[in-house]
Design an enzyme around this catalytic site. Structure first.
Site, PDB file in Angstrom:
ATOM      1  N   GLU A 221       0.811  -1.202   0.000  1.00  0.00           N
ATOM      2  CA  GLU A 221       0.000   0.000   0.000  1.00  0.00           C
ATOM      3  C   GLU A 221       0.852   1.262   0.000  1.00  0.00           C
ATOM      4  O   GLU A 221       0.332   2.365  -0.069  1.00  0.00           O
ATOM      5  CB  GLU A 221      -0.926   0.008   1.212  1.00  0.00           C
ATOM      6  CG  GLU A 221      -1.940  -1.128   1.220  1.00  0.00           C
ATOM      7  CD  GLU A 221      -2.835  -1.081   2.435  1.00  0.00           C
ATOM      8  OE1 GLU A 221      -2.432  -1.641   3.471  1.00  0.00           O
ATOM      9  OE2 GLU A 221      -3.911  -0.478   2.347  1.00  0.00           O
ATOM     10  N   ALA A 264       1.574   2.868   8.300  1.00  0.00           N
ATOM     11  CA  ALA A 264       1.329   4.003   7.415  1.00  0.00           C
ATOM     12  C   ALA A 264       2.349   5.104   7.657  1.00  0.00           C
ATOM     13  O   ALA A 264       2.668   5.450   8.799  1.00  0.00           O
ATOM     14  CB  ALA A 264      -0.084   4.545   7.637  1.00  0.00           C
ATOM     15  N   ALA A 280       3.666   3.026  12.636  1.00  0.00           N
ATOM     16  CA  ALA A 280       3.204   4.063  11.724  1.00  0.00           C
ATOM     17  C   ALA A 280       3.899   5.394  12.017  1.00  0.00           C
ATOM     18  O   ALA A 280       4.071   5.802  13.171  1.00  0.00           O
ATOM     19  CB  ALA A 280       1.693   4.238  11.847  1.00  0.00           C
ATOM     20  N   ARG A 318       8.499   4.682  18.482  1.00  0.00           N
ATOM     21  CA  ARG A 318       8.971   5.931  19.071  1.00  0.00           C
ATOM     22  C   ARG A 318       8.328   6.095  20.442  1.00  0.00           C
ATOM     23  O   ARG A 318       7.101   5.977  20.582  1.00  0.00           O
ATOM     24  CB  ARG A 318       8.639   7.128  18.189  1.00  0.00           C
ATOM     25  CG  ARG A 318       9.280   8.432  18.678  1.00  0.00           C
ATOM     26  CD  ARG A 318       9.005   9.583  17.731  1.00  0.00           C
ATOM     27  NE  ARG A 318       9.648   9.407  16.445  1.00  0.00           N
ATOM     28  CZ  ARG A 318      10.930   9.671  16.182  1.00  0.00           C
ATOM     29  NH1 ARG A 318      11.718  10.091  17.166  1.00  0.00           N
ATOM     30  NH2 ARG A 318      11.418   9.511  14.981  1.00  0.00           N
ATOM     31  N   ASN A 319       9.145   6.372  21.449  1.00  0.00           N
ATOM     32  CA  ASN A 319       8.651   6.588  22.803  1.00  0.00           C
ATOM     33  C   ASN A 319       7.798   7.850  22.832  1.00  0.00           C
ATOM     34  O   ASN A 319       8.268   8.934  22.480  1.00  0.00           O
ATOM     35  CB  ASN A 319       9.820   6.700  23.783  1.00  0.00           C
ATOM     36  CG  ASN A 319       9.374   6.730  25.219  1.00  0.00           C
ATOM     37  OD1 ASN A 319       8.643   7.614  25.637  1.00  0.00           O
ATOM     38  ND2 ASN A 319       9.839   5.751  25.995  1.00  0.00           N
TER      39      ASN A 319
END
Length: 344
Positions: A221, A264, A280, A318-319
């Site tokens: 996608e 995404a 994402a 990611r924190n």
């Protein structure tokens, strides 16, 4: 005896100067048999090396007979259909896997990939951008850009419309080959020279460049850039960008292992092993600083993303509190620490 790396008998388009714009090879051959190579070489006067040789229509009968005698009825049948061609014909004979020096040579190599005869970066494409001309791809085929205004005017005078779909060096793959067992929602987003493995679905916003592709099955996608090869069962989320080399022929390839998930708007600049996930919106470059966590969430070590290249069973995230890029693994802190240091 004649040994060839690849052989293609094709029909193409030339401009008014007799320069090649594109070539369609219906049945490209990788490592053709010595008998087939010899049959073509003798009829066309091939003297060795990598060459593109124009096929004189007067030689078609002899070429078809020679291929029949060489035990290759499929190629012989193709040559027989060429007898009705009103377009120029060409044979591309490649003695070695070297940088393409002509349009027919370049198109033959792109066909080899899209026909799944070689995988991305499995054939030399150095200098391909400089070899291929920029072309107007229209509803009447390839048109030289310098000749486009005249062709557009003539079409109007004939009560027709010359529809220019795009201006590019690479055509869409499906005008040359549709591999078995694939779904492509928007064919203009897959270039010739893409490798689309069986079971692959390319959704409407998916894009696959030349010298890139998927082993399949998988769902695409997002964008697969040149130099990227995606493994089986992977899902590239909408808008993600998997950036490998920006043009074909380099020595770098970004591979994505089996059963990976890129969310995404995610992207990678390192190869992934199997069963990896990138959340994402997260883009990882080779120099990204990553905090490696063990299966208990404890910090093992801080490394650059390139040190994790090709490893399996990793989750990149990611924190949300401090913004740090983290990588969680199902391995223990000791085992992962030892592996990291062993590779540094």
């Amino acid at each position: 005896m004649t040994d060839l790396y690849a052989l293609g008998l094709g029909v193409g388009t030339q401009n008014s100067k007799g320069e090649w714009l594109e070539v369609f090879f219906p049945q490209p051959l990788l490592n053709p048999s010595a008998d087939t190579a010899k049959a073509v070489a003798e009829v066309l006067g091939y003297a060795g090396g990598n060459q593109a040789i124009a096929i004189d229509s007067a030689k078609l009968d002899a070429l078809a007979s020679a291929l029949e005698a060489a035990g290759n009825p499929e190629q012989a049948a193709t040559v027989k259909t060429f007898q009705n061609s009103q377009r120029p014909l060409v044979a591309a004979l490649l003695a070695e896997d070297a940088a393409p020096s002509s349009v027919p040579e370049g198109y033959l190599k792109l066909h080899l990939i899209s026909h799944r005869l070689v995988k991305p970066h499995g054939t030399v494409l150095d200098g391909l951008f400089g070899t291929l001309p920029n072309v107007a791809w229209t509803n009447q085929g390839a048109v030289d850009l310098a000749e486009l205004p005249e062709r557009q005017l003539q079409a109007r005078l004939n009560g027709e419309l010359l529809d220019v779909d795009c201006v590019d060096k690479f055509p869409k793959m499906t005008n040359y080959v549709v591999p078995a067992g694939v779904r492509i929602a928007h064919t203009a987003r897959v270039r010739l020279g893409a490798y689309i493995g069986e079971g692959t679905t390319v959704m409407h916003e998916g894009f696959v460049n030349f010298n890139a592709g998927t082993e399949g099955p998988g769902m695409i996608e997002g964008r697969i850039s040149a130099g990227v090869f995606v493994g089986k069962g992977s899902d590239l989320g909408g808008g993600c960008s998997t950036m490998g080399t920006l043009s074909g022929g380099g020595n770098i390839i970004i591979s994505v292992g089996d059963e990976c998930l890129l969310g995404a708007n995610a992207g990678i600049g390192i190869p992934l092993g199997d069963r990896c996930t990138v959340e994402a919106g997260l883009y990882i470059t080779a120099g990204t600083k990553v905090a490696v966590l063990d299966d208990k969430g404890e910090l093992v070590e801080s490394v650059k993303a390139r040190d994790l290249a090709g490893k399996s069973d990793l989750l990149f995230r990611r924190n949300s509190v401090n913004g740090a890029v983290e990588c969680k693994t199902n391995k223990s802190a000791i085992a992962l620490n030892e592996e990291l240091h062993a590779n540094n």
